[in-house]
Each structure stands twice: as structure tokens, then as C-alpha cells.
Write an enzyme that holds these catalytic residues in place. Structure first.
Site, mmCIF file in Angstrom:
data_model
loop_
_atom_site.group_PDB
_atom_site.id
_atom_site.type_symbol
_atom_site.label_atom_id
_atom_site.label_comp_id
_atom_site.label_asym_id
_atom_site.label_seq_id
_atom_site.Cartn_x
_atom_site.Cartn_y
_atom_site.Cartn_z
ATOM 1 N N GLY A 255 0.877 -1.143 0.157
ATOM 2 C CA GLY A 255 -0.028 -0.005 0.140
ATOM 3 C C GLY A 255 0.673 1.139 0.158
ATOM 4 N N GLU A 292 1.387 5.770 7.504
ATOM 5 C CA GLU A 292 2.790 5.946 7.047
ATOM 6 C C GLU A 292 3.444 7.256 8.018
ATOM 7 O OE1 GLU A 292 3.935 3.568 5.957
ATOM 8 O OE2 GLU A 292 2.013 2.821 5.216
HETATM 9 N N1 BES Z 1 6.270 -0.753 6.340
HETATM 10 C C1 BES Z 1 4.954 -0.908 5.407
HETATM 11 C C2 BES Z 1 5.134 -1.310 4.224
HETATM 12 C C3 BES Z 1 5.927 -2.482 3.822
HETATM 13 C C4 BES Z 1 5.395 -3.805 4.242
HETATM 14 C C5 BES Z 1 7.162 -2.521 3.002
HETATM 15 C C6 BES Z 1 5.993 -4.917 3.596
HETATM 16 C C7 BES Z 1 7.814 -3.702 2.776
HETATM 17 C C8 BES Z 1 7.058 -4.848 2.940
HETATM 18 C C9 BES Z 1 3.979 0.051 5.785
HETATM 19 O O1 BES Z 1 3.781 1.003 6.750
HETATM 20 C C10 BES Z 1 2.456 -0.650 5.975
HETATM 21 O O2 BES Z 1 2.400 -1.242 6.701
HETATM 22 N N2 BES Z 1 1.743 -0.581 4.726
HETATM 23 C C11 BES Z 1 0.519 -1.121 4.551
HETATM 24 C C12 BES Z 1 -0.671 -0.054 4.832
HETATM 25 C C13 BES Z 1 -0.856 -0.002 6.179
HETATM 26 C C14 BES Z 1 -2.155 1.009 6.345
HETATM 27 C C15 BES Z 1 -1.447 -1.042 7.006
HETATM 28 C C16 BES Z 1 0.526 -1.914 3.460
HETATM 29 O O3 BES Z 1 1.184 -1.294 2.523
HETATM 30 O O4 BES Z 1 -0.411 -2.730 3.130
HETATM 31 ZN ZN ZN Z 2 3.463 0.307 8.553
#
Ligand code: BES
Ligand code: ZN
Length: 850
Positions: A255, A292
Site C-alpha cells: 500500500g 505512514e
Molecule cells: N512498512 C509498511 C510497508 C511494507 C510492508 C514494506 C511490507 C515492505 C514490506 C507500511 O508501513 C505498511 O504497513 N503499509 C500497509 C498499509 C498500512 C495502512 C497497514 C500496506 O502497505 O499494506
Molecule cells: Zn506500517
């Protein structure tokens, strides 16, 4: 598999720390040069004579040197070892020049290209695809980055400290692990705004998008500003750089990503106009922007010591974004939605072969552990902690956490210790929530005699892979008692269950109370209590806890649906009347009423039946659920037209919660009317829609009754050029396809010229919809299983991360009959036999295989 597993128990502190990093990027699509200068110093916390291991994958090493002396060691498949004998005794400088090829990087990890722009994704272990480096979160360093490129916009972390024609230099003063590194270069336009922090620091805010998209950023920007203010007011946390940049990219596995000062977002979670985005899209954008942004403190300033501690940042940040969305919208509605997701994703995971603790103890590929358990259960665990220590205790613990661990890479032990120190509580038993997988079942029975009401609770957690034996957990059970008039005779009280079996006594009661147990869903457990339909209907009408009020209606519907599936029961007036009262009660929030009208999902029902020892038949569940909707539509028919008309929004579209709630209820009513009027009103609603919520909402109503072909064509000609909107067009047709037509519809759409399968959003909108159509995916022919496996095998060599995530469609195999089990196992075997299978997908398929 086990021989390549990484274990928490094997953690060793890094041999060397880093004082500073300077990187220069000479960008070129197929031959980008990365020059690095890294100042290393031996880690005093790890005394001894250690080689220095640098991670590095798919890198062409041109030259490397230690204090100017060329390195002779050769890199292997996963990195470069600098032997202890070649290392100076104290601090030293390592320099390297490597070449990488962003244009051919289809995995979307490391430095890659999307739509002509350069961008990066480094979490969890992508930085090693950029240069040789100790790519682990407990090595934190300040970065200086020089970008050389003729792209007009050049961005990296921190503040821009110098710029000239064809280059820019960025300096991030805050030490950070490599996974938070980011770089963007492209032809981009900013939607800009400003923010002044609580201590008066001015911050420039920019959302960078491709030219043409700058008019779709206003809601994301507004969400960002509200998030920044909220974190100051709620947690006392202020932003710490001169600029906060967000970039929207079209090709992104997840996301969004919280890179320091330079968040990178899937464009789906940034770009929104009322005409292109639904109310759900707006709510997701608000939540993800907040999530984020909140990572700046919970993730970046305080990061994770190692990837086993992922829930330290993700569980906490999800908890924070849930609080934020509740504050912005409605706590009651947000809680119901979060529990729906928890049950649909986390309980599903916890009950199958992929079950693992909130803090896993081993993994093969860390990307496979960004799961509902780490995220959603991780957030629930924090919610329980807050309930147990109270709001003040929570606030003191968080203050202490930020004070004690700012600038550090921390662990769950550190996290729990701040709660112990701030509140004086012993959390040794509570810690089991982090180490034991599985959803506890909480059995409740009662006694009533002489004005004394006693609640008997028993907790049992079923075995999960690798964890046959479970121990009693601390379960906060929020309880309220009502009398027969619906008055609260005991306001919400938190019972602390710590034993396997425990009883709680309430005396001096005039009449036998009606209990409302697990209010607000105070713990992520499955509550089992024999409750009569009358009592559920009473709670649906009278419970003063909005979550349990909704839950009572839900339970009523699930009980009925289960009886329809197993005993051919049909919906009777008790359920219909109870639901009709809620649907038409104007004193209730429309968003709540819309949720009350939402029938249990088919996958949810399959999960529930399986949990009570019944093998779910997907076709029967599908048919019964439709029959249920038909009965409701008939019962409500006299009220629906009036409801739809009264909920029409008079003024211009606003995405805020009140208006969205009214639209949600209106569409729920429209879906019911469609079942009795052949689609007349829905077709009219599609024609007159002036926002995407109503446009796709009406289209879905039509597709659900097997109509809507001409509307689909209209939609395609209207939105054919809009990638994000067309994702909806692809999904809808599959989600609403009849069970026997689901695989064929999917196959047809994969032949559509706009099916760009290398784009993760498009791939998910088609193959994700296939597994999202429960009866279609589990059709007895096995066609859908085969089709999904074919596409996973095809995607895996290009994008293993997305292929592995989507393979979880198969995680529920054990629920179903022997024929379906065999069909799924055949597909898992076929996946495992694919030549060159990635570590990502191999780990998932092996864990799911019988
Ligand atoms: N740190 C993550 C993104 C991420 C996840 C990078 C896995 C690499 C591998 C980010 O903060 C995150 O958690 N994004 C979620 C959305 C959030 C609102 C739960 C996502 O990308 O689904
Ligand atoms: Zn996250």
C-alpha cells in the site's frame, strides 16, 4: 526449508556500526552507478575478531576499497565478506562502486522503474539490491545522498542541502536503518502545502505525482495535515525535518512505505476525486496516509532491532491509525469495521496452516510475515494492554517509550518493560500474546440464584503449527449487565481473566441480568455462549455498547444462515423484524445501520461452520445467503424506496464520514430493492450517479442479479484510460460472477488488452477478485484453483513478493471436503514443482501443503 530458516534465538548484535553513509547515484535505466562511502566502526557491544559481512544481491561490483586499499574478496550470491584480517583496528572507510539495472527490476524491490520514473522500495531487505551494506534494522546511520540525472525532480530522505543542473544532494540528519532509505527521480508535479509544528517549525509538504494527477491530491494532503496535528495532540509527537514528501507510484507491491521524510505510496492510496474514488477509497487513503506518517515516531525514530520485532512498529502504528480514524469518523463504526477485517483475515490465518505468533520465532523470507497476525492482531494486543493499564497508564508508558528508546532499535521486551515501569504491572503472562499463535475460544456460562449472577469463563486455544500446547492468557473481558427494560445495571467493567477457568460474581441484583460480554470486542477471541435468538434480538435492540449491539445482529444472522445451510431453515420473522427495526431507526447512525444490514460474508460463514465441526459447502452457503437477502428485501420492501429517497444527499459531494454513512445505507437499501425490482432503480442510480461510490455501488447491484452488461460497457468507455478506476471494473465482474462462471469470467478478463499483469494493482484486481468470490473460487470443478495457480507460477519469476502474498488464497484448504482438499493440494504441488520457484512462494506453498 528449515535449513535456510532465520531464527530469533540466533540473534547476534552487528559486528560493526556505521557513523555515516554517503551515496552517489548516476541514474541510467539499465546501468545505474551507485558509489558508496561508508564509515564503519567496530561494535563495542560485540567484542572479538569479526569479519564484516555486507549484504548484496544482483549487484555488479566494479571496485571496492578499505581506506583506499582495494578489496580483493569476491562477492557471492548474497553478499561480500570483508575478512577480519583486512580490517583496520579502529574505524575505517569502505568505498564501493556497483552497477545495477532498475529498468529490468520487475520484483519492485530495490531501485526500479515505474512508468518512466525511478523509485525505491527497501523494506524489508531491498537495500541490498542497491549496494553492499549491512542490511539490518539495528544498524542505523545518517545518510547523505547525491543524485545525478536529467530527470526534473530528484528526491531522497531528509532535507535538500544542495542542487544544480542535473543533480541534487539530500541530507538526512536522523540515523536510520537502510530499509528507510528512498530515492525518487522523475517528471513529477507537486501538490504543495505547509504545516507549522507545535513548537513553531515550518514544514513544507509535497505530494508528487505524474503531470495530470495533481488535481487528485487534495484529500491526501488534508489527511496528512490532520495526521500531523493529531499526533501532536494525542501523543505529543512532532515532525522533525523541514520537508515531508510523498510520491505516488503506479507499480507498488504494497500500500505504502514510510521512508524517512519521503513516503512512497501506491497511487491507489493517494489519488482521489469524488468521481474516481469510492468512500471506502477515501477512508483507506486517510488511514494509510496517517499510518505512514505515524511511523515517523513508531518505526523510524524508534525502529525494530530485527525483523522478528516487526509488530513493534506495525502493530503499534496500526493501533495508532485506528485510533486516528476513530477520532476523525466514528469510533463505533470503525471498531466494527476493524473487527470484520480481523475476523476475515487474521482469524482465518490463525485457524490454518499459516498460523504464527504476533512475534514469529523463525522465517525463511521476511516478506511473508507482513501478515494480518503481525498487523491486526499486533494492534489488538496493544488495545488489550491499554484496556488493562487504563488510558493514563498507556499515556505514561508511551511517553516513557519515546523518551527511553528514541534513536534506538528496540524489541518487544523493551516495549513491555516501559509498561511495567510506568504502571508497576507484571506483564510476564501478558507476553504470551506475542509468543503463542491461535485464536483463543472463550466459553461463557452463567448461574443465577438469590440475586447473585455468576459468569463462568473458560479459555482454550487450539493447537497451531509447531505449537501443540497453549497456556492461559490474560484476557480483558469488558462486561455490562442490562435488566429486562434495557437499563444498564452494571456499566462496562473490565474483568481480567488469567486462568484457564475462572468465575466472576455479581450480587445484589434485583432480577436476572442480560449480559453483554466482550464489549467493544475487548480481546481477539472467539466468544462461545449458548444464547437464544430472543436474547440476541434484545441486545440488538437495547445494548448500550454499539459494538455488541451490532454483534448481536451479526450473531443472529450467522445462526440463521448456519441453520439454512445445514437444516434448510428459512428466515423467520424474528430475524427479519429485528433487522427491519434497526434499518429504519432514524435515531441510529446511518453508517451503523448499513453495517447491520450487511449479511455475513460467505468465507466468514465457511470459517464459522468449519469451527463448529461442519464441512462447509460453498455452493450451499452461496445459495442460502442469497435466499437470506431475498427474504430481507421482501420484508423491507415497503420501507426501501422511502429510505433511498430520504438518504439522497442534497448538496455537493463531501467525503466525510456523515455523508459516506448515508451513502452506505442508501446503497445497502438499493441492493435490496434490486432484488425485487429487476434492477430498475439501480440502473437509474447508475445513470444519475455523480460520484464513484454510487456509480460502482449501483453497478454492483446490477451485476449481483446477473444484469449490468450495458452499464459495464458504459463504464469501460468512460474510464478506459484511468488505471485506478479500471481496476474496479475488472474486480467487480469477477466478484459478482455466478459461481459456475467465475473462472471463465476471470480467464476472459486476463485476455483483455488492459490486463497488464505485471502491474500489482491490476493483477490483484483480477486474481484477488477470483479468490474473493468464495463460491466461484471453491467451485467443485477446481477450475478456479487451477487458474490461480497458473497465474502464481507465471508471476513468481517476475514478482515473487506479490505471488507469495496471493497464494494465501489456498490457506483455507483444510476447511473443505476431501475432493476440494485434493484439488488444492494438487495445485500446491504444481506450484512447488515450478522451475526456479522463488524462496517467497516456496515457503508459502510448503507451509500450506498437507
Ligand atoms: N512498512 C509498511 C510497508 C511494507 C510492508 C514494506 C511490507 C515492505 C514490506 C507500511 O508501513 C505498511 O504497513 N503499509 C500497509 C498499509 C498500512 C495502512 C497497514 C500496506 O502497505 O499494506
Ligand atoms: Zn506500517
Amino acid at each position: 526449508m528449515t535449513d535456510t530458516a532465520i531464527r530469533l534465538a540466533d540473534y547476534l548484535a552487528p559486528s560493526h556500526l556505521i557513523e555515516s553513509v554517503a551515496l552517489t547515484f548516476r541514474l541510467a535505466p539499465e546501468a545505474t552507478l551507485v558509489l558508496s562511502t561508508i564509515r564503519f566502526t567496530p561494535n563495542k557491544a560485540r567484542p572479538g575478531s569479526h569479519d564484516l559481512r555486507l549484504d548484496g544481491e544482483n549487484l555488479t561490483l566494479i571496485e571496492a576499497a578499505i581506506d583506499g586499499v582495494p578489496v580483493t574478496a569476491e562477492p557471492d550470491e548474497t553478499g561480500l565478506t570483508l575478512p577480519w584480517a583486512d580490517l583496520p583496528e579502529g574505524p575505517f572507510t569502505f568505498t564501493a562502486e556497483v552497477e545495477i539495472s532498475p529498468a529490468t527490476n520487475t520484483a519492485l524491490e530495490g531501485l526500479y522503474m515505474s512508468n518512466g520514473m525511478y523509485c525505491t522500495q527497501c523494506e524489508a531487505e531491498g537495500f541490498r539490491k542497491i549496494t553492499f551494506y549491512p542490511d539490518r534494522p539495528d544498524v542505523m546511520a545518517p545518510f547523505r545522498v547525491r543524485i545525478e540525472s536529467d530527470m526534473p525532480v530528484l528526491l531522497s530522505n531528509g532535507n535538500e542541502t544542495a542542487t544544480g543542473p542535473g543533480w541534487a544532494e539530500w541530507t538526512d540528519p536522523w540515523p536510520k536503518p537502510a530499509y528507510l532509505f528512498a530515492l525518487v527521480a522523475g517528471d513529477l508535479i507537486a501538490h504543495s502545502a505547509g504545516f507549522t509544528t507545535m513548537s513553531g517549525r515550518p514544514v513544507a509538504l509535497n505530494i508528487w505525482v505524474r503531470p495530470g494527477d495533481e488535481g487528485r491530491c487534495a484529500y491526501a494532503m488534508d489527511s496528512l495535515i490532520r495526521s500531523m496535528r493529531w499526533d501532536e495532540q494525542t501523543y505529543g509527537r512532532e515532525y522533525d525535518l523541514d520537508v515531508f514528501n510523498i510520491v505516488a507510484v503506479d507499480d507498488f507491491n504494497m500500500g505504502a512505505m514510510e521512508n524517512k521524510g519521503l513516503n512512497i505510496f501506491n497511487s491507489k492510496y493517494v489519488l482521489a476525486l469524488p468521481e474516481t474514488a469510492t468512500d471506502d477509497d477515501f477512508a483507506r487513503i486517510e488511514a494509510i496516509i496517517a499510518h505512514e506518517y505515524f511511523h515517523n515516531w513508531t518505526g523510524n525514530r524508534i525502529t525494530c532491532r530485527d525483523w522478528f520485532q516487526l509488530c513493534l512498529k506495525e502493530g503499534l502504528t496500526v493501533f495508532r491509525d485506528q485510533q486516528f480514524s476513530g477520532d476523525m469518523r466514528s469510533h463505533a463504526v470503525k471498531r466494527i469495521e476493524d473487527v470484520l477485517t480481523l475476523r476475515a483475515r487474521q482469524f482465518r490465518e490463525d485457524g490454518g496452516p499459516l498460523a504464527h505468533p504476533v512475534r514469529p520465532e523463525e522465517y525463511v523470507e521476511i516478506n511473508n510475515f507482513y501478515t494480518a497476525t503481525v498487523y491486526e492482531k499486533g494492534a489488538e494486543v496493544i488495545g488489550m494492554l491499554k484496556r488493562l493499564v487504563g488510558d493514563d497508564g498507556y499515556a505514561r508508558a508511551l511517553d516513557l517509550y519515546f523518551q527511553r528508546h528514541d534513536g534506538e532499535a528496540a524489541t518487544i521486551e523493551d516495549w513491555l518493560k516501559v509498561f511495567e515501569d510506568a504502571t508497576g504491572r507484571d506483564l510476564a503472562q501478558f507476553k504470551r500474546w506475542y509468543s503463542e499463535a491461535g485464536t483463543p475460544r472463550l466459553k461463557a456460562t452463567e448461574d443465577w440464584a438469590d440475586g447473585v449472577w455468576t459468569l463462568h469463563l473458560e479459555q482454550v486455544t487450539p493447537p497451531t503449527p509447531g505449537q501443540p500446547l497453549k497456556h492461559p492468557k490474560v484476557i480483558p473481558v469488558a462486561l455490562g449487565l442490562l435488566n429486562g427494560n434495557g437499563d444498564e445495571v452494571l456499566p462496562t467493567t473490565v474483568l481480567e481473566m488469567t486462568e484457564a477457568k475462572q468465575s466472576f460474581r455479581f450480587d445484589k441484583l434485583a432480577t436476572r441480568p442480560i449480559p453483554s460480554i466482550l464489549r467493544g470486542f475487548s480481546a481477539p477471541v472467539i466468544l462461545e455462549r449458548a444464547t437464544s435468538p430472543e436474547e440476541r434480538a434484545f441486545l440488538l435492540a437495547h445494548d448500550t455498547d454499539p459494538f455488541n449491539k451490532w454483534e448481536a445482529g451479526r450473531a443472529l444472522a450467522k445462526d440463521l444462515l448456519a441453520r439454512m445451510v445445514t437444516d434448510n431453515a428459512s428466515p423467520g420473522p424474528d430475524w427479519l423484524d429485528a433487522l427491519a427495526r434497526v434499518a429504519t431507526d432514524d435515531s441510529l447512525d446511518p453508517a451503523f445501520r448499513a453495517l447491520a444490514l450487511r449479511l455475513p460474508g460467505e468465507d466468514d460463514m465457511a470459517q464459522t461452520l468449519h469451527a463448529s465441526g461442519i464441512t462447509p459447502d460453498p455452493a450451499r452457503i452461496h445459495a442460502a445467503r442469497r435466499q437470506m437477502a431475498d427474504a430481507l428485501a421482501r420484508r423491507l420492501q415497503p420501507e426501501l424506496a422511502g429510505l433511498i429517497d430520504s438518504l439522497a444527499e442534497p448538496g455537493p459531494f463531501t467525503p466525510e464520514a456523515r455523508a459516506a454513512g448515508r451513502r452506505a445505507l442508501r446503497l445497502a437499501a438499493l441492493a435490496l430493492v434490486t432484488r425485487t425490482d429487476g434492477g430498475l432503480r439501480a440502473a437509474e442510480a447508475f445513470r444519475s450517479a455523480n460520484n464513484m461510490t454510487e456509480e460502482v455501488g449501483a453497478l454492483a447491484c446490477l451485476l449481483d442479479i446477473g444484469r449490468g452488461q450495458s452499464e459495464l460497457d458504459t463504464f469501460e468507455s468512460r474510464w478506459g484510460k484511468d488505471r485506478l478506476v479500471m481496476d474496479k471494473w475488472f474486480s467487480l465482474q469477477i466478484l459478482y460472477a455466478a459461481p459456475e462462471a467465475t473462472a471463465e469470467t476471470t480467464r476472459r478478463l486476463t485476455d483483455h488488452p488492459a490486463f497488464d499483469w505485471k502491474n500489482p494493482n491490476r493483477f490483484r484486481s483480477v486474481l484477488g477478485a477470483l479468490s474473493g468470490n468464495h463460491a466461484g473460487f471453491h467451485h467443485a470443478s477446481g477450475d478456479s484453483y487451477r487458474l490461480l495457480a497458473d497465474w502464481l507460477i507465471r508471476l513468481d519469476p517476475l514478482n515473487p513478493q506479490t505471488a507469495a502474498r496471493m497464494s494465501t488464497a489456498f490457506e483455507t484448504w483444510a476447511r473443505y471436503d476431501a475432493d476440494r482438499q485434493a484439488l488444492i493440494q494438487t495445485e500446491l504441488d504444481r506450484v512447488l514443482a515450478a522451475p526456479g520457484l522463488s524462496r517467497d512462494l516456496a515457503e508459502m506453498a510448503e507451509r500450506m501443503r498437507r
